[in-house]
Motif scaffolding. Structure first.
Motif, PDB file in Angstrom:
ATOM      1  N   LYS A  45       4.994  16.998 -37.799  1.00  0.00           N
ATOM      2  CA  LYS A  45       5.245  17.479 -36.423  1.00  0.00           C
ATOM      3  C   LYS A  45       3.909  17.754 -35.723  1.00  0.00           C
ATOM      4  CE  LYS A  45       9.811  19.297 -37.512  1.00  0.00           C
ATOM      5  NZ  LYS A  45      10.711  20.446 -37.653  1.00  0.00           N
ATOM      6  N   THR A 128       7.874  31.111 -46.282  1.00  0.00           N
ATOM      7  CA  THR A 128       8.967  31.175 -45.301  1.00  0.00           C
ATOM      8  C   THR A 128      10.200  31.815 -45.934  1.00  0.00           C
ATOM      9  OG1 THR A 128       8.141  29.142 -44.292  1.00  0.00           O
ATOM     10  CG2 THR A 128      10.400  29.796 -43.722  1.00  0.00           C
ATOM     11  N   GLY A 157      21.939  25.000 -46.559  1.00  0.00           N
ATOM     12  CA  GLY A 157      21.016  23.887 -46.822  1.00  0.00           C
ATOM     13  C   GLY A 157      20.250  24.110 -48.114  1.00  0.00           C
ATOM     14  N   GLY A 160      17.328  21.663 -49.485  1.00  0.00           N
ATOM     15  CA  GLY A 160      16.091  21.467 -48.729  1.00  0.00           C
ATOM     16  C   GLY A 160      14.931  22.168 -49.417  1.00  0.00           C
ATOM     17  N   ALA A 161      13.713  21.869 -48.963  1.00  0.00           N
ATOM     18  CA  ALA A 161      12.538  22.482 -49.603  1.00  0.00           C
ATOM     19  C   ALA A 161      12.547  24.000 -49.410  1.00  0.00           C
ATOM     20  CB  ALA A 161      11.257  21.873 -49.036  1.00  0.00           C
ATOM     21  N   VAL A 162      12.803  24.470 -48.175  1.00  0.00           N
ATOM     22  CA  VAL A 162      12.854  25.918 -47.953  1.00  0.00           C
ATOM     23  C   VAL A 162      14.114  26.492 -48.596  1.00  0.00           C
ATOM     24  CG1 VAL A 162      12.926  27.752 -46.221  1.00  0.00           C
ATOM     25  CG2 VAL A 162      11.521  25.730 -45.815  1.00  0.00           C
ATOM     26  N   SER A 182      25.582  19.129 -48.611  1.00  0.00           N
ATOM     27  CA  SER A 182      26.439  18.105 -48.002  1.00  0.00           C
ATOM     28  C   SER A 182      26.924  17.039 -48.983  1.00  0.00           C
ATOM     29  CB  SER A 182      25.671  17.421 -46.867  1.00  0.00           C
ATOM     30  OG  SER A 182      24.564  16.727 -47.413  1.00  0.00           O
ATOM     31  N   LYS A 186      23.390  16.883 -54.038  1.00  0.00           N
ATOM     32  CA  LYS A 186      22.671  18.074 -53.562  1.00  0.00           C
ATOM     33  C   LYS A 186      23.245  19.354 -54.182  1.00  0.00           C
ATOM     34  CE  LYS A 186      20.727  16.152 -49.356  1.00  0.00           C
ATOM     35  NZ  LYS A 186      20.569  16.211 -47.902  1.00  0.00           N
ATOM     36  N   TYR A 201      29.683  21.736 -47.565  1.00  0.00           N
ATOM     37  CA  TYR A 201      30.185  22.130 -46.244  1.00  0.00           C
ATOM     38  C   TYR A 201      30.917  20.992 -45.524  1.00  0.00           C
ATOM     39  CZ  TYR A 201      25.979  19.964 -44.073  1.00  0.00           C
ATOM     40  OH  TYR A 201      24.997  19.088 -43.670  1.00  0.00           O
ATOM     41  N   SER A 225      20.166  25.559 -39.977  1.00  0.00           N
ATOM     42  CA  SER A 225      20.848  24.834 -38.900  1.00  0.00           C
ATOM     43  C   SER A 225      21.580  25.833 -37.986  1.00  0.00           C
ATOM     44  CB  SER A 225      21.821  23.820 -39.533  1.00  0.00           C
ATOM     45  OG  SER A 225      22.401  23.012 -38.561  1.00  0.00           O
ATOM     46  N   ASN A 229      25.638  26.213 -37.304  1.00  0.00           N
ATOM     47  CA  ASN A 229      26.280  27.157 -38.226  1.00  0.00           C
ATOM     48  C   ASN A 229      26.531  28.534 -37.628  1.00  0.00           C
ATOM     49  OD1 ASN A 229      26.325  25.194 -40.213  1.00  0.00           O
ATOM     50  ND2 ASN A 229      24.387  25.845 -41.133  1.00  0.00           N
ATOM     51  N   TYR A 246      14.972  29.728 -39.501  1.00  0.00           N
ATOM     52  CA  TYR A 246      13.619  29.187 -39.627  1.00  0.00           C
ATOM     53  C   TYR A 246      13.492  27.766 -39.104  1.00  0.00           C
ATOM     54  CZ  TYR A 246      15.338  26.839 -43.848  1.00  0.00           C
ATOM     55  OH  TYR A 246      16.046  26.043 -44.728  1.00  0.00           O
ATOM     56  N   VAL A 271      11.995  33.220 -37.526  1.00  0.00           N
ATOM     57  CA  VAL A 271      10.896  33.202 -38.504  1.00  0.00           C
ATOM     58  C   VAL A 271      10.013  31.988 -38.272  1.00  0.00           C
ATOM     59  CG1 VAL A 271      10.364  32.924 -40.970  1.00  0.00           C
ATOM     60  CG2 VAL A 271      12.270  34.388 -40.282  1.00  0.00           C
ATOM     61  N   VAL A 273       6.443  30.803 -40.119  1.00  0.00           N
ATOM     62  CA  VAL A 273       5.540  31.241 -41.187  1.00  0.00           C
ATOM     63  C   VAL A 273       4.115  31.488 -40.684  1.00  0.00           C
ATOM     64  CG1 VAL A 273       4.942  28.898 -41.988  1.00  0.00           C
ATOM     65  CG2 VAL A 273       4.938  30.807 -43.601  1.00  0.00           C
TER      66      VAL A 273
HETATM   67  N1  LIG Z   1       9.940  28.437 -39.302  1.00  0.00           N
HETATM   68  C1  LIG Z   1       9.120  28.101 -40.292  1.00  0.00           C
HETATM   69  O1  LIG Z   1       8.147  28.769 -40.572  1.00  0.00           O
HETATM   70  C2  LIG Z   1       9.429  26.847 -41.070  1.00  0.00           C
HETATM   71  C3  LIG Z   1       8.924  26.691 -42.364  1.00  0.00           C
HETATM   72  C4  LIG Z   1       9.265  25.550 -43.078  1.00  0.00           C
HETATM   73  C5  LIG Z   1      10.075  24.586 -42.510  1.00  0.00           C
HETATM   74  N2  LIG Z   1      10.515  24.762 -41.240  1.00  0.00           N
HETATM   75  C6  LIG Z   1      11.419  23.760 -40.617  1.00  0.00           C
HETATM   76  O2  LIG Z   1      12.647  23.860 -41.309  1.00  0.00           O
HETATM   77  C7  LIG Z   1      13.260  22.589 -41.367  1.00  0.00           C
HETATM   78  C8  LIG Z   1      13.614  22.287 -42.820  1.00  0.00           C
HETATM   79  O3  LIG Z   1      12.428  22.174 -43.586  1.00  0.00           O
HETATM   80  P1  LIG Z   1      12.495  21.723 -45.114  1.00  0.00           P
HETATM   81  O4  LIG Z   1      11.117  21.432 -45.546  1.00  0.00           O
HETATM   82  O5  LIG Z   1      13.319  22.661 -45.924  1.00  0.00           O
HETATM   83  O6  LIG Z   1      13.305  20.333 -44.916  1.00  0.00           O
HETATM   84  P2  LIG Z   1      14.224  19.501 -45.873  1.00  0.00           P
HETATM   85  O7  LIG Z   1      13.691  19.547 -47.268  1.00  0.00           O
HETATM   86  O8  LIG Z   1      14.431  18.185 -45.227  1.00  0.00           O
HETATM   87  O9  LIG Z   1      15.616  20.305 -45.874  1.00  0.00           O
HETATM   88  C9  LIG Z   1      16.476  20.426 -44.807  1.00  0.00           C
HETATM   89  C10 LIG Z   1      17.885  20.670 -45.422  1.00  0.00           C
HETATM   90  O10 LIG Z   1      18.797  21.158 -44.442  1.00  0.00           O
HETATM   91  C11 LIG Z   1      20.081  20.618 -44.752  1.00  0.00           C
HETATM   92  N3  LIG Z   1      20.941  20.746 -43.567  1.00  0.00           N
HETATM   93  C12 LIG Z   1      20.830  20.111 -42.377  1.00  0.00           C
HETATM   94  N4  LIG Z   1      21.829  20.507 -41.545  1.00  0.00           N
HETATM   95  C13 LIG Z   1      22.562  21.426 -42.231  1.00  0.00           C
HETATM   96  C14 LIG Z   1      23.708  22.204 -41.911  1.00  0.00           C
HETATM   97  N5  LIG Z   1      24.326  22.116 -40.721  1.00  0.00           N
HETATM   98  N6  LIG Z   1      24.188  23.078 -42.822  1.00  0.00           N
HETATM   99  C15 LIG Z   1      23.594  23.183 -44.034  1.00  0.00           C
HETATM  100  N7  LIG Z   1      22.503  22.449 -44.392  1.00  0.00           N
HETATM  101  C16 LIG Z   1      22.002  21.585 -43.512  1.00  0.00           C
HETATM  102  C17 LIG Z   1      19.747  19.174 -45.150  1.00  0.00           C
HETATM  103  O11 LIG Z   1      20.712  18.567 -45.936  1.00  0.00           O
HETATM  104  P3  LIG Z   1      22.026  17.880 -45.321  1.00  0.00           P
HETATM  105  O12 LIG Z   1      21.665  17.307 -43.939  1.00  0.00           O
HETATM  106  O13 LIG Z   1      22.405  16.841 -46.305  1.00  0.00           O
HETATM  107  O14 LIG Z   1      22.995  18.997 -45.253  1.00  0.00           O
HETATM  108  C18 LIG Z   1      18.490  19.405 -46.002  1.00  0.00           C
HETATM  109  O15 LIG Z   1      18.838  19.649 -47.362  1.00  0.00           O
HETATM  110  C19 LIG Z   1      12.282  21.601 -40.712  1.00  0.00           C
HETATM  111  O16 LIG Z   1      12.664  21.441 -39.379  1.00  0.00           O
HETATM  112  C20 LIG Z   1      10.960  22.340 -40.778  1.00  0.00           C
HETATM  113  O17 LIG Z   1      10.064  21.941 -39.761  1.00  0.00           O
HETATM  114  C21 LIG Z   1      10.220  25.856 -40.495  1.00  0.00           C
END
Ligand SMILES: NC(=O)c1ccc[n+]([C@@H]2O[C@H](COP(=O)([O-])OP(=O)(O)OC[C@H]3O[C@@H](n4cnc5c(N)ncnc54)[C@H](OP(=O)(O)O)[C@@H]3O)[C@@H](O)[C@H]2O)c1
Length: 336
Positions: A45, A128, A157, A160-162, A182, A186, A201, A225, A229, A246, A271, A273
């Protein structure tokens, strides 16, 4: 040294492998020979959107490696220390996608005997997640084994990584962890991370399933999300509960009903980070380092976080994989 540099914002093709002199650590900094750089969504990003005040940027906030030299004012005994790095490229051009990087000494944290792969996964996701698990009014400021023993946490979710980081940290702190996903694949990952209940879900009613485990609601919802949600989260909060948001659902908006949230004194906590309150960030670093040292955090498929390794020269492909939402964690090996 070899480094990945970009001089213009844009798609992954702006990333180039170049040869550069090894940087010298400034006052208060350390020079780190990087083993692995961890790739996060914010790396791509920023590459697509953020201006470049220095005119160039080495990407990569997270990483792990060995301290090779220290700047003025830094303890010489740190040379040789294995460390993990956080926010290396936040408002500075020296990211971790290079054979060497320089960071302020507080952003290089002792890794002990843990692997470099684990160290490179810690920064953004785990800091985070730590904030999400400690930001509520009735939550502890710090995490350790037992800290969340009376708490139920819903991780939306969980693959996901977080989401993985939130499950692992919450489980380490002895919370009861529920996760949503989903797919069956997973679901296996979220369970491997430590969730005791996993809900698909797409197939199940999340409110109904969560209420079977937590009839009085959950104390914390770690929310990836928030727009999609919100209506579910409103129905699931325990008295004094908090929804920690987040991610932004690609620019989504949230509308909340006031009545059902006033009664339980609920909170919506946003949030980011990078801009956390200083004390919260410092505590997160200490607790995440402790969890890693105690074996409370792991990486790899068996911990619900499959690793995808790329050589430094393939950093563009590594970024593309994260942009394409690969399941698991993308690492760049700085020595290949
Ligand atoms: N605010 C902060 O400080 C911060 C820190 C880290 C990351 N982020 C942001 O957070 C987002 C996720 O990061 P990440 O590294 O964890 O990404 P990631 O590894 O791609 O994980 C995102 C997860 O969200 C799930 N998801 C999407 N829509 C959903 C829903 N409606 N209900 C439940 N699960 C859902 C996805 O799986 P499915 O689509 O299969 O459900 C996926 O497993 C990114 O946009 C990133 O930029 C923000």
């Amino acid at each position: 040294m070899k480094a990945i540099v970009y001089e213009h914002i844009g798609d992954p093709s702006v990333l180039h492998l170049v040869d550069r002199p090894v940087p010298e650590p400034d006052r208060g900094e350390v020079l780190v020979r990087v083993a692995y750089s961890g790739v996060n969504p914010s790396d791509w990003k920023m590459r697509r959107q953020f201006p470049l005040p220095a005119g160039w940027q080495i990407p990569g906030q997270d990483g792990a490696g060995v301290i090779e030299a220290v700047g003025e004012g830094v303890d010489q005994d740190l040379v040789g220390e294995r460390v993990w790095l956080w926010e290396a490229a936040w408002q500075r051009p020296w990211g971790t996608a290079a054979e060497y990087t320089v960071v302020p000494v507080r952003q290089a944290v002792r890794l002990g005997d843990a692997s470099f792969e684990l160290g490179a996964c810690l920064g953004i996701p785990f800091l985070t997640a730590h904030r999400c698990l400690t930001a509520g009014e009735y939550l502890p400021d710090s995490l350790r084994a037992g800290a969340l023993s009376d708490h139920t946490v819903l991780v939306q979710g969980g693959a996901g990584a977080v989401g993985n980081a939130a499950i692992q940290l919450a489980a380490w702190a002895d919370a009861c962890v529920i996760a949503t996903v989903s797919s069956a694949e997973k679901a296996q990952l979220a369970a491997a991370a430590g969730a005791s209940v996993v809900i698909n879900y797409r197939e199940r009613d999340v409110v109904e399933e969560v209420r079977k485990v937590a009839p009085d609601g959950v104390h914390t919802i770690v929310e990836v999300s928030p727009a999609r949600n919100a209506a579910t989260d409103v129905q699931l909060l325990h008295h004094g509960g908090v929804v920690c948001v987040y991610a932004d659902d690609g620019g989504g908006e949230v509308t909340l009903p006031i009545g059902p949230l006033v009664v339980p004194n609920a909170r919506w906590q946003f949030v980011l980070v990078y801009t956390l309150p200083k004390a919260a960030k410092a505590q997160a670093v200490v607790d995440v380092a402790a969890a890693a040292a105690q074996g409370g955090i792991r990486v790899g498929e068996e911990a619900g976080l499959p690793l995808h390794r790329y050589p430094l020269s393939a950093t563009a492909a590594a970024h593309q994989a994260v942009e394409d939402s690969v399941v698991g964690k993308v690492l760049v090996s700085a020595s290949e």
